[in-house]
Design a protein around this motif. Structure first.
Motif, PDB file in Angstrom:
ATOM      1  N   CYS A  78       0.840  -1.204   0.000  1.00  0.00           N
ATOM      2  CA  CYS A  78       0.000   0.000   0.000  1.00  0.00           C
ATOM      3  C   CYS A  78       0.876   1.255   0.000  1.00  0.00           C
ATOM      4  O   CYS A  78       0.639   2.191  -0.781  1.00  0.00           O
ATOM      5  CB  CYS A  78      -0.927   0.008   1.215  1.00  0.00           C
ATOM      6  SG  CYS A  78      -2.306  -1.141   1.120  1.00  0.00           S
ATOM      7  N   ALA A  79       1.869   1.273   0.853  1.00  0.00           N
ATOM      8  CA  ALA A  79       2.769   2.440   0.941  1.00  0.00           C
ATOM      9  C   ALA A  79       3.518   2.636  -0.373  1.00  0.00           C
ATOM     10  O   ALA A  79       3.645   3.772  -0.866  1.00  0.00           O
ATOM     11  CB  ALA A  79       3.742   2.259   2.097  1.00  0.00           C
ATOM     12  N   SER A  81       2.579   1.690  -3.347  1.00  0.00           N
ATOM     13  CA  SER A  81       1.627   2.146  -4.349  1.00  0.00           C
ATOM     14  C   SER A  81       1.439   3.655  -4.274  1.00  0.00           C
ATOM     15  O   SER A  81       1.453   4.349  -5.299  1.00  0.00           O
ATOM     16  CB  SER A  81       0.283   1.435  -4.139  1.00  0.00           C
ATOM     17  OG  SER A  81      -0.720   2.004  -4.946  1.00  0.00           O
ATOM     18  N   GLU A  82       1.270   4.166  -3.051  1.00  0.00           N
ATOM     19  CA  GLU A  82       1.093   5.614  -2.890  1.00  0.00           C
ATOM     20  C   GLU A  82       2.333   6.384  -3.335  1.00  0.00           C
ATOM     21  O   GLU A  82       2.218   7.449  -3.927  1.00  0.00           O
ATOM     22  CB  GLU A  82       0.714   5.940  -1.457  1.00  0.00           C
ATOM     23  CG  GLU A  82      -0.716   5.500  -1.156  1.00  0.00           C
ATOM     24  CD  GLU A  82      -1.197   5.914   0.214  1.00  0.00           C
ATOM     25  OE1 GLU A  82      -0.403   5.929   1.180  1.00  0.00           O
ATOM     26  OE2 GLU A  82      -2.407   6.217   0.313  1.00  0.00           O
ATOM     27  N   SER A  83       3.518   5.837  -3.095  1.00  0.00           N
ATOM     28  CA  SER A  83       4.749   6.524  -3.510  1.00  0.00           C
ATOM     29  C   SER A  83       4.880   6.572  -5.027  1.00  0.00           C
ATOM     30  O   SER A  83       5.584   7.420  -5.566  1.00  0.00           O
ATOM     31  CB  SER A  83       5.983   5.862  -2.891  1.00  0.00           C
ATOM     32  OG  SER A  83       6.307   4.654  -3.561  1.00  0.00           O
ATOM     33  N   GLY A  86      -0.303   5.902  -6.778  1.00  0.00           N
ATOM     34  CA  GLY A  86      -1.560   5.202  -6.567  1.00  0.00           C
ATOM     35  C   GLY A  86      -2.272   5.726  -5.330  1.00  0.00           C
ATOM     36  O   GLY A  86      -1.777   6.622  -4.637  1.00  0.00           O
ATOM     37  N   LYS A  87      -3.425   5.145  -5.046  1.00  0.00           N
ATOM     38  CA  LYS A  87      -4.211   5.552  -3.881  1.00  0.00           C
ATOM     39  C   LYS A  87      -4.738   4.298  -3.197  1.00  0.00           C
ATOM     40  O   LYS A  87      -5.214   3.375  -3.846  1.00  0.00           O
ATOM     41  CB  LYS A  87      -5.369   6.437  -4.319  1.00  0.00           C
ATOM     42  CG  LYS A  87      -6.285   6.879  -3.192  1.00  0.00           C
ATOM     43  CD  LYS A  87      -7.315   7.861  -3.713  1.00  0.00           C
ATOM     44  CE  LYS A  87      -8.405   8.187  -2.749  1.00  0.00           C
ATOM     45  NZ  LYS A  87      -8.084   8.667  -1.475  1.00  0.00           N
ATOM     46  N   VAL A  88      -4.651   4.277  -1.891  1.00  0.00           N
ATOM     47  CA  VAL A  88      -5.223   3.184  -1.116  1.00  0.00           C
ATOM     48  C   VAL A  88      -6.692   3.512  -0.883  1.00  0.00           C
ATOM     49  O   VAL A  88      -7.021   4.557  -0.326  1.00  0.00           O
ATOM     50  CB  VAL A  88      -4.478   2.996   0.224  1.00  0.00           C
ATOM     51  CG1 VAL A  88      -5.149   1.919   1.066  1.00  0.00           C
ATOM     52  CG2 VAL A  88      -3.009   2.659  -0.024  1.00  0.00           C
ATOM     53  N   LEU A 104      -6.801  -0.966  -3.941  1.00  0.00           N
ATOM     54  CA  LEU A 104      -5.991   0.167  -4.374  1.00  0.00           C
ATOM     55  C   LEU A 104      -6.533   0.712  -5.688  1.00  0.00           C
ATOM     56  O   LEU A 104      -7.286   0.041  -6.389  1.00  0.00           O
ATOM     57  CB  LEU A 104      -4.533  -0.272  -4.580  1.00  0.00           C
ATOM     58  CG  LEU A 104      -3.852  -1.009  -3.433  1.00  0.00           C
ATOM     59  CD1 LEU A 104      -2.460  -1.450  -3.843  1.00  0.00           C
ATOM     60  CD2 LEU A 104      -3.803  -0.161  -2.192  1.00  0.00           C
TER      61      LEU A 104
END
Length: 118
Positions: A78-79, A81-83, A86-88, A104
């Motif tokens: 998840c982390a 992906s955001e970096s 992306g968005k959780v 996600l």
């Protein structure tokens, strides 16, 4: 196997209707999972093991049909992906039967799932 699409999911607030639709259309069979969620395991005709699931959203999530990628660590993925932009959509969810998962959204807005079996 980590980082591989190993599961698909159909989510709906009408699991009986979806079961009748997909069972009638593709010959899929369904069996209740023993976890805490209202989840039905999907087998293909001639399949040796479940390949997907039918999830009763109870109106708490939007209806969807998506793929899931098995990962080593749901929170770390998840982390990452955001970096990468992306968005959780959901925090890590424990299904009560030994699997953690999350939904996600990629940078284009497409939704997918990740999971890890403990």
């Amino acid at each position: 196997m980590d980082n591989t699409v190993t599961w698909f999911e159909v989510a709906t607030d009408d699991p009986e209707g979806a079961q009748a639709f997909y069972g009638g259309l593709f010959g899929w069979t369904f069996a209740r999972d023993e976890g805490a969620l209202d989840y039905r395991l999907i087998n293909y005709p001639g399949g040796e093991r479940p390949a997907g699931g039918l999830f009763n959203t109870k109106g708490e999530f939007p209806a969807h049909a998506i793929f899931h990628v098995e990962v080593a660590d749901v929170e770390a993925t998840c982390a990452k992906s955001e970096s990468l932009g992306g968005k959780v959509i959901t925090k890590v969810i424990d299904d009560g039967a030994g699997t953690d998962f999350a939904y996600l959204r990629d940078m284009s807005g497409s939704v997918f799932g990740i999971f890890h079996r403990r």
